[in-house]
Write a protein that holds these residues in place. Structure first.
Motif, PDB file in Angstrom:
ATOM      1  N   VAL A  97       0.847  -1.197   0.000  1.00  0.00           N
ATOM      2  CA  VAL A  97       0.000   0.000   0.000  1.00  0.00           C
ATOM      3  C   VAL A  97       0.878   1.240   0.000  1.00  0.00           C
ATOM      4  CG1 VAL A  97      -1.837  -1.179   1.225  1.00  0.00           C
ATOM      5  CG2 VAL A  97      -0.139   0.120   2.510  1.00  0.00           C
ATOM      6  N   SER A  98       0.285   2.378  -0.379  1.00  0.00           N
ATOM      7  CA  SER A  98       0.953   3.681  -0.340  1.00  0.00           C
ATOM      8  C   SER A  98       0.809   4.281   1.050  1.00  0.00           C
ATOM      9  CB  SER A  98       0.338   4.620  -1.382  1.00  0.00           C
ATOM     10  OG  SER A  98       0.798   5.932  -1.191  1.00  0.00           O
ATOM     11  N   LYS A  99       1.913   4.814   1.578  1.00  0.00           N
ATOM     12  CA  LYS A  99       1.895   5.420   2.909  1.00  0.00           C
ATOM     13  C   LYS A  99       1.806   6.945   2.826  1.00  0.00           C
ATOM     14  CE  LYS A  99       4.469   1.657   5.120  1.00  0.00           C
ATOM     15  NZ  LYS A  99       5.602   1.317   6.015  1.00  0.00           N
ATOM     16  N   GLU A 100       1.140   7.412   1.811  1.00  0.00           N
ATOM     17  CA  GLU A 100       0.991   8.854   1.640  1.00  0.00           C
ATOM     18  C   GLU A 100       0.235   9.456   2.811  1.00  0.00           C
ATOM     19  OE1 GLU A 100      -1.174  12.056  -1.362  1.00  0.00           O
ATOM     20  OE2 GLU A 100      -1.351   9.885  -1.701  1.00  0.00           O
ATOM     21  N   LYS A 101       0.788  10.542   3.378  1.00  0.00           N
ATOM     22  CA  LYS A 101       0.154  11.192   4.510  1.00  0.00           C
ATOM     23  C   LYS A 101      -0.967  12.095   4.035  1.00  0.00           C
ATOM     24  CE  LYS A 101       3.859  11.108   7.937  1.00  0.00           C
ATOM     25  NZ  LYS A 101       4.655  11.913   8.901  1.00  0.00           N
ATOM     26  N   LYS A 102      -2.053  12.089   4.777  1.00  0.00           N
ATOM     27  CA  LYS A 102      -3.209  12.930   4.484  1.00  0.00           C
ATOM     28  C   LYS A 102      -3.550  13.735   5.723  1.00  0.00           C
ATOM     29  CE  LYS A 102      -5.173   9.618   1.195  1.00  0.00           C
ATOM     30  NZ  LYS A 102      -6.364   8.820   0.836  1.00  0.00           N
ATOM     31  N   THR A 103      -4.273  14.829   5.507  1.00  0.00           N
ATOM     32  CA  THR A 103      -4.698  15.669   6.622  1.00  0.00           C
ATOM     33  C   THR A 103      -6.175  15.975   6.486  1.00  0.00           C
ATOM     34  OG1 THR A 103      -4.152  17.707   5.454  1.00  0.00           O
ATOM     35  CG2 THR A 103      -2.434  16.763   6.836  1.00  0.00           C
ATOM     36  N   THR A 104      -6.800  16.182   7.613  1.00  0.00           N
ATOM     37  CA  THR A 104      -8.172  16.675   7.654  1.00  0.00           C
ATOM     38  C   THR A 104      -8.290  17.584   8.862  1.00  0.00           C
ATOM     39  OG1 THR A 104     -10.512  16.047   7.634  1.00  0.00           O
ATOM     40  CG2 THR A 104      -9.048  14.740   9.010  1.00  0.00           C
TER      41      THR A 104
END
Length: 1402
Positions: free
Chosen positions: A905-912
């Motif tokens: 899987v991709s470990k791309e960081k996201k924010t909310t």
């Protein structure tokens, strides 16, 4: 709040404050009296002295002058006397024979003709001007003598330096007054060349960043030039010896390699001046700031400048001395700060910081002005000054400090409150001159302002018993200037009766003017103005006469006349009978000289024998002694029909001519009247005039719209902006368009004024944590209203109660430094120029800069974790710890891994973000991937920064339904089977337990029963047997987890054509991908793609294309196309045939549209086509208009179709399709007919019918005459005298019987049934078309030879060949040839008797 600098009045603070408050509540200030400049008033008016001219404060004189003049001039009544103080003591002029004072002046003259030294008179001088009412003081004038000392004698040893090293040659010039100008030269008096490497510093020293060998080839001498004495002092020269490690060759030198290839050690930059890493510089406001950085190094370093915390003011900063010197003219407070110079070369860089402080000598904010008061009146003197440090304000009276003056009875009427002196109830004898001295350590200001207590009985200043004539209905002003002290009260009376006139029709002004808003006949009479005060009365009278206006009631009109004719302009005038009037005529603005051609009477001007020189604008001007009126008209001289109104009116309208003769009048501060003469309207009335302007300061040459006015006006008042140098032009507009612009008017410059506009978009924000940038949008050029535009900016901390802090700047931003972090400020702004200040803006709230939040969210946790969402909880922070604008709690999360084994899987960081201020905040995190492991942390954020992260939290999401299979393909393996193949889902969202396939048969819009197949999770293909090879199926495939069925991948099977013949082996299989299926068999009807560009279709007007389709069998054959040409004028259908070709591959559906035909008319078209669709099928017609690509759609139609609402004469593209069965016709291009225009049919006109009948009658008569001639004189061959038209008629009647008189004998008999001889007839059977060619003037003999006709009409002419006119009539006279053998010659095959011709007309 106590005024700054106020002193305690009584000893006890509380009692003094109470008394001061009572004084301010009871004190009322009277307006100061303005003394008129009337000579009689000035002569009798007593005034204290006023200094009007004095020498400068720092006065340097040339010692070679024979005389020194120290100026001091003053005015006053009585004439003041003068005295001087030198170095604070009385200067006794009478005891010094060299010093004299000019008569009626205080100017001193010190002469040295008989010896003496100017140095003996150096010192500080001050002038005192005195009369009975007070003493005025000049500034303190420091007199100094210019000095030009010699250089001290010294022997300079040779300077030795290693090549490549830095060097400083010191100058140390002798101190002079004023300081000398320094420059360097060699012994040959040649200036030393300066560049980036060698340059002179501000102190006069010569700096070498690195020394070259060739620097030792000359000497260096410092020179000082003293401007006052015009002398130059030269220092002994320096001899420079450069030591090298390798021999130097002059020929090896070049600019790119100054060391000639020799190895010289390179060095990193170091500063020669200033020393160290930092220094300090103080500069006074409005003076010049010079910062210098000179660096050593090899290669020569380059210098760059910066300012910490902001940008260098580009409009003020100049770089000199090869970027080594930074110069700012007229320094202001915003120029303070830290300046950094950086020196760098390829070995490194070095910086030096210069902390600049801006101090200020005192400067005026509110300079005191003279005050004239009447007895018992109140007034005040204000002396406000600013500086850095804050200046001390000292008041003096008549040159003596107020606190040292002995108390007098008048002292009780005077109160000093810091920078203000209040006067209340002043009395006669309290006149004096007050001095305000504002001083700090950097300088001082001194201002004189007298207080004159004046008592004077009222006086009338204007002429006596004036007669004023005004025009009826105009606003009228009656002036009555007066003066007195105390200020008299003035009242107006009419005809000596009634109370004062004020109100209604009248308005009395304080300056003595009476306004009559609208003068009428009943306002005539004698008006008396009476001025009175406690010392007496004065009056004057004005007689008013109201006259009828002078008007032109019949104005001249534009005229266009023929050259040589007469032109008359009328100008009828009415005026008041008592006013004589004169009427004058001018042409193009110049007075007309009347003569024998130009005559004038009372009401007209007549011009005889008009020529082109008379063209122009003629103006009638009527004048009386009080008003005038004028009117203009244009005279045009022409030779065409435009002078005739009936013909002129038929000419098409055109754009108007430009206005002419622009004139400016009635100037005022912000308006001017513009008048012009309209040009010829060119047969279309002018509806509007557009006035444009151009100014030559900010955008010279660019014309801008100012205003527009109705077409019946030619004189308007233009509203203008101050301080703009305008010129105007006018454009006339009618229904056709705009005229050319007029010639520009003369320039008109409005006077300057304070700004009216408020700077827009004022805001305050922090770029750093300890500052606030105040920015605004600058005023536009036309809003400046005057020179030297600046902005007053105020700020203070909100709700603090502090005083406003302000700064004046010419920039568009100001940085407030050393602020606390994120605190609110109140901000306001005001524009100002040299004329004054504009309005203040509303208060705006701004904030200083933000910093990183000090606290972080805590106790981050999750609850209620599902497959795609989770609830988030945390403990909030104290909002004061955010140190900025609270934006949100920001959650950072990422997918750490999938719980499905082996899935990467991709470990791309996201924010909310979550914006909440509740005590126990929570939120919902959405759009998670099921069956995955997540990590997250939370921060709190302001506009610029985030806090440190909270605790990290890990959680896993529950299993969910899988995504759709990655792909789904349908391939052909045999006639009765389909090969299905698919890919695993990209996101299984859990553990796959299998796949489910649902399929059902498709029959049109009806679906059959569903059938199911399930597969193991490791299966990715399946072979399906088809019960009916021609049937179509719909497939739905989905993956399964224990949670349920995932997203469905839907496809449809294709329909196959000629399968038995073509599918013979696997190599012929065509793979139909999901993309192909989606395009061929869309699940829902989709709009068709736009038509591609089509070439124009050109079809001959006599060609009809007819297509006959054969009834479709199971496999439709191509349509049979038959093309038939016919010469018929019927409407031409446009035909396009769609050809079908059998293919051995997977094909599109078998439903087809062909034979699409269009029969266009002007506004409609008949459309038809052939198809093999079911009977209940619906079609859609798509019609595209060619010129603008507009698309119209006609839905659910069956052929034939009538397309309506088309545009005549336009090209269209048409195609027909069925979304239901997915079939499209080819596109047809057609063009509608041009619109029908009613035309007269010539064949129905009476004149044409009569003409045709006359021609037929003439031909009939001619034929009868021929027949009669033939009957009398023998046969006449027809060739040679029948027209082509007659021949045509005869040829169609060849089968008529021949008259017996025309029968021939056997040798030359003719068969008149066939119109040819027997032999010719035989030959005709073997020839193709020779007999169809008529031969004029010849006939064919029996042996087939062609010879000249023996009986041609040529023989009957008189002297010439026989000819025909165009209508077939003869030319010449028809006569019978004599001795003609009637039996000779043979007739041609085309010969026909006149009888047959007659029969042909029957």
């Amino acid at each position: 709040m106590r005024p700054v600098g106020g002193r305690e009045m009584l000893g006890k603070v509380g009692h003094a404050a109470l008394m001061l408050l009572s004084l301010l509540l009871l004190w009322q200030e009277a307006a100061a009296i303005e003394v008129p400049l009337d000579p009689k008033i000035q002569q009798d008016l007593k005034q204290p002295p006023t200094i009007i001219k004095q020498s400068v404060k720092d006065y340097i004189v040339d010692p070679r002058d024979n005389i020194i003049i120290i100026e001091c001039e003053a005015k006053g009544n009585p004439v003041p006397t003068f005295s001087w103080r030198r170095n604070g003591r009385l200067f006794n002029i009478g005891k010094d024979p060299r010093v004299t004072m000019r008569k009626r002046s205080g100017t001193l003259e010190v002469g040295f003709h008989n010896g003496g030294r100017p140095e003996d008179y150096e010192g500080e001088y001050q002038c005192f001007a005195t009369n009975d009412l007070g003493v005025a003081l000049s500034n303190k004038i420091l007199l100094r003598v210019s000095k030009a000392p010699l250089w001290p004698k010294e022997v300079l040893a040779p300077v030795q330096v290693v090549e490549g090293s830095p060097l400083v040659l010191t100058c140390n010039p002798p101190p002079g007054l004023p300081p000398p100008l320094i420059f360097w030269m060699d012994s040959n008096m040649t200036p030393i060349h300066q560049d980036r490497r060698v340059s002179m510093g501000l102190n006069g020293d010569l700096y070498f960043s690195n020394v070259l060998v060739q620097d030792g080839q000359k000497d260096y001498s410092c020179n000082a030039r003293f401007n006052f004495t015009y002398t130059i002092q030269q220092k002994n020269p320096f001899n420079l010896k450069v030591q090298t490690t390798e021999p130097y060759n002059d020929t090896s030198y070049n600019a790119s390699d100054p060391f000639g290839g020799r190895k010289v050690a390179e060095t990193s930059p170091s500063f020669l001046t200033p020393e160290g890493s930092g220094s300090f510089k103080m500069v006074l406001r409005d003076e010049q700031l010079l910062l210098e950085c000179i660096a050593a190094g090899l290669p020569t370093p380059s210098i760059k400048w910066f300012k910490r915390g902001g940008d260098l003011p580009a409009q003020k900063v100049k770089f000199q001395n090869f970027n080594k010197t930074l110069k700012i003219l007229s320094v202001s407070e915003e120029d303070a700060g830290e300046y950094v110079c950086m020196a760098d070369n390829r070995l490194g860089s070095i910086r030096h910081s210069i902390n600049v402080q801006v101090k200020a000598a005192p400067y005026w904010l509110d300079k005191p002005t003279n005050l004239v008061l009447a007895p018992e009146e109140n007034g005040r003197l204000v002396c406000r000054a600013n500086g850095n440090p804050k200046p001390n304000i000292q008041w003096l009276m008549n040159g003596e400090p107020l606190n040292k003056i002995t108390e007098t009875p008048t002292s009780a009427n005077r109160e000093v409150l810091g920078d203000t002196i209040l006067f209340r109830g002043v009395q006669i004898g309290s006149s004096a001159v007050y001095q305000c001295n504002a001083s700090n350590q950097h300088g001082y200001l001194l201002a004189n302002a007298f207080v004159s207590v004046l008592d004077m009985a009222p006086r009338m200043l204007g002429p006596k018993n004036q007669l004023i004539k005004v025009v009826m209905n105009n606003r009228t002003f009656l002036n009555c200037p007066f003066f007195g002290s105390p200020l008299p009260e003035l009242r107006w009376f009419k005809n000596g009766q009634g109370s004062g006139l004020d109100g209604g029709q009248y308005r009395a002004y304080i300056n003595g003017t009476l306004e009559i808003k609208r003068a009428r006949k009943e306002d005539e009479g004698i008006y008396t103005c009476v001025a009175s005060n406690m010392l007496g009365n004065a009056e004057n009278q004005v007689q008013l006469e109201v006259k009828e206006p002078t008007r032109i009631i019949q104005a001249p009109t534009h005229q266009s006349v023929l050259r040589g004719s007469k032109a008359t302009f009328h100008c009828k005038v009415v005026s008041d009978p008592s006013l004589p009037t004169t009427v004058n005529w001018s042409k193009d603005g110049e007075r007309l000289d009347l003569g024998w051609r130009l005559k004038k009477d009372e009401e007209s001007l007549t011009i005889s024998s008009v020529s082109e020189n008379d063209e122009g604008i003629y103006t009638c001007t009527v004048k009386s002694e009080i008003d005038q009126d004028s009117a203009s008209a244009r005279l045009t001289v022409s030779e065409d029909a435009s002078h005739n109104p009936s013909v002129y009116s038929t000419l098409p309208p055109d754009r108007p001519d430009p206005p002419i003769d622009l004139d400016l009048s009635d100037p005022s501060a912000r308006s001017v009247r513009l008048t012009w003469i309209p040009g010829n309207d060119r047969r279309s009335p002018v509806t509007e005039f557009l006035v444009q302007f151009e100014e030559n300061r900010w955008e010279p040459g660019r014309w801008q719209n100012l205003s527009s006015y109705p077409g019946d006006l030619n004189s308007v008042i233009l509203q203008l902006a101050p301080n703009v140098n305008y010129q105007f032009r006018v454009i006339a507009i009618n229904s056709v368009g705009w005229s050319q612009p007029s010639q520009p008017s003369p320039r008109y410059k409005t006077t300057a004024a304070p700004p009216d506009a408020i700077p827009r978009d004022l805001r305050g924000w922090g770029s750093n944590k300890d500052n606030m940038e105040i920015t605004w949008e600058p005023l536009h050029d036309l809003e400046k209203n005057g020179p030297n535009l600046q902005y007053n900016v105020w700020w203070r901390r909100k709700d603090s109660g502090d005083d406003w802090t302000n700064v004046t700047t010419s920039e568009t931003k100001y940085v407030v430094r050393h602020t606390e972090t994120y605190v609110p400020y109140e901000i306001k702004i005001q524009a100002r120029n040299e004329l004054g200040s504009g309005p203040e803006s509303n208060i705006v709230i701004g904030y200083s800069g933000e910093d990183k939040p000090t606290d972080s969210p805590t106790e981050l946790r999750v609850s209620k974790v599902g497959s795609t969402r989770a609830n988030i909880h945390w403990k909030p922070v104290d909002l004061s710890s955010v140190q900025g604008e609270f934006k949100e709690y920001r959650l950072h999360y990422w997918r750490e891994s999938s719980l499905v084994p082996g899935l990467v899987v991709s470990k791309e960081k996201k924010t909310t973000g979550f914006y909440t201020t509740v005590p126990e905040p929570s939120g919902i995190l959405k759009d998670l991937v099921p069956y995955s492991k997540y990590k997250m942390f939370m921060v709190v954020a302001n506009s610029r920064f985030e806090s440190l992260p909270s605790n990290n939290v890990e959680f896993t999401t529950a299993e969910g339904v899988p995504d759709a299979p990655r792909f789904f393909r349908i391939n052909r393996r045999s006639l009765d089977t389909l090969y299905l193949e698919w890919g695993k889902p990209l996101e299984p969202n859990g553990i796959l337990i299998g796949y489910q396939l649902v399929y059902q048969r498709v029959n049109g819009s009806r679906l059959g029963p569903q059938q199911f197949e399930t597969f193991r999770p490791n299966m990715t293909d399946f072979i399906l047997r088809l019960p009916d090879r021609s049937a179509r199926y719909k497939f739905n495939l989905s993956a399964l987890t224990k949670v349920g069925m995932g997203e469905v991948y839907a496809e449809e099977s294709p329909l196959f054509s000629n399968e038995a013949e073509n599918f013979t082996d696997a190599t012929d299989v065509v793979e139909l991908t999901d993309a192909t299926l989606s395009s061929v068999f869309p699940s829902t009807p989709t709009p068709l793609p736009p038509l591609p560009p089509l070439p124009p279709t050109t079809i001959p007007p006599t060609t009809i294309s007819i297509t006959t389709p054969t009834p479709p069998p199971t496999t439709p054959p191509p349509p049979t196309t038959t093309t038939t040409e016919a010469t018929t004028p019927s409407t031409v259908p446009v035909l396009v045939t769609t050809k079908r070709v059998d293919q051995n591959v997977l094909v599109t559906p078998r439903w087809e549209i062909w034979s699409l035909t269009v029969v266009p008319n002007s506004y409609y078209a008949d459309v038809n086509w052939s198809h093999n669709f079911p009977a209940d099928s619906k079609f859609t017609l798509e019609v595209t208009l060619d010129f603008n690509k507009t698309v119209a759609v006609e839905k659910e139609k069956q052929p034939p179709v009538n397309l309506k609402a088309l545009i005549a004469g336009e090209k269209y593209h048409l195609r027909v399709y069925s979304q239901e069965l997915n079939s499209v016709s080819k596109s047809v291009t057609f063009k509608t007919k041009a619109a029908h225009i009613d035309q007269v049919d010539i064949a129905t006109q009476g004149w044409f019918i009569g003409l045709m009948c006359a021609i037929a009658l003439i031909i009939l008569i001619l034929l009868i005459v021929c027949f009669i001639k033939r009957s009398r004189g023998g046969k006449y061959p027809s060739s040679g005298f029948l027209t082509g038209f007659t021949k045509y008629l005869v040829r169609d009647k060849k089968d008529l019987p021949l008259d017996p008189v025309d029968q021939k004998d056997q040798d030359g008999s003719f068969d008149y049934q066939n119109g040819s001889s027997v032999r010719d007839r035989n030959e005709n059977e073997n020839s193709s078309d020779e007999d169809n060619k008529p031969l004029q003037g010849s006939q064919t003999s029996l042996d087939g030879n062609v010879k000249e006709s023996d009986d041609s009409l040529v023989d009957y002419g008189e002297g010439g060949d026989g000819q025909f006119n165009e209508d077939g009539s003869f030319i010449g006279q028809y006569t019978v040839k004599k001795d003609k053998d009637e039996t000779e010659g043979n007739e041609s095959s085309e010969a026909t008797s006149p009888v047959n011709a007659i029969y042909s007309l029957a």
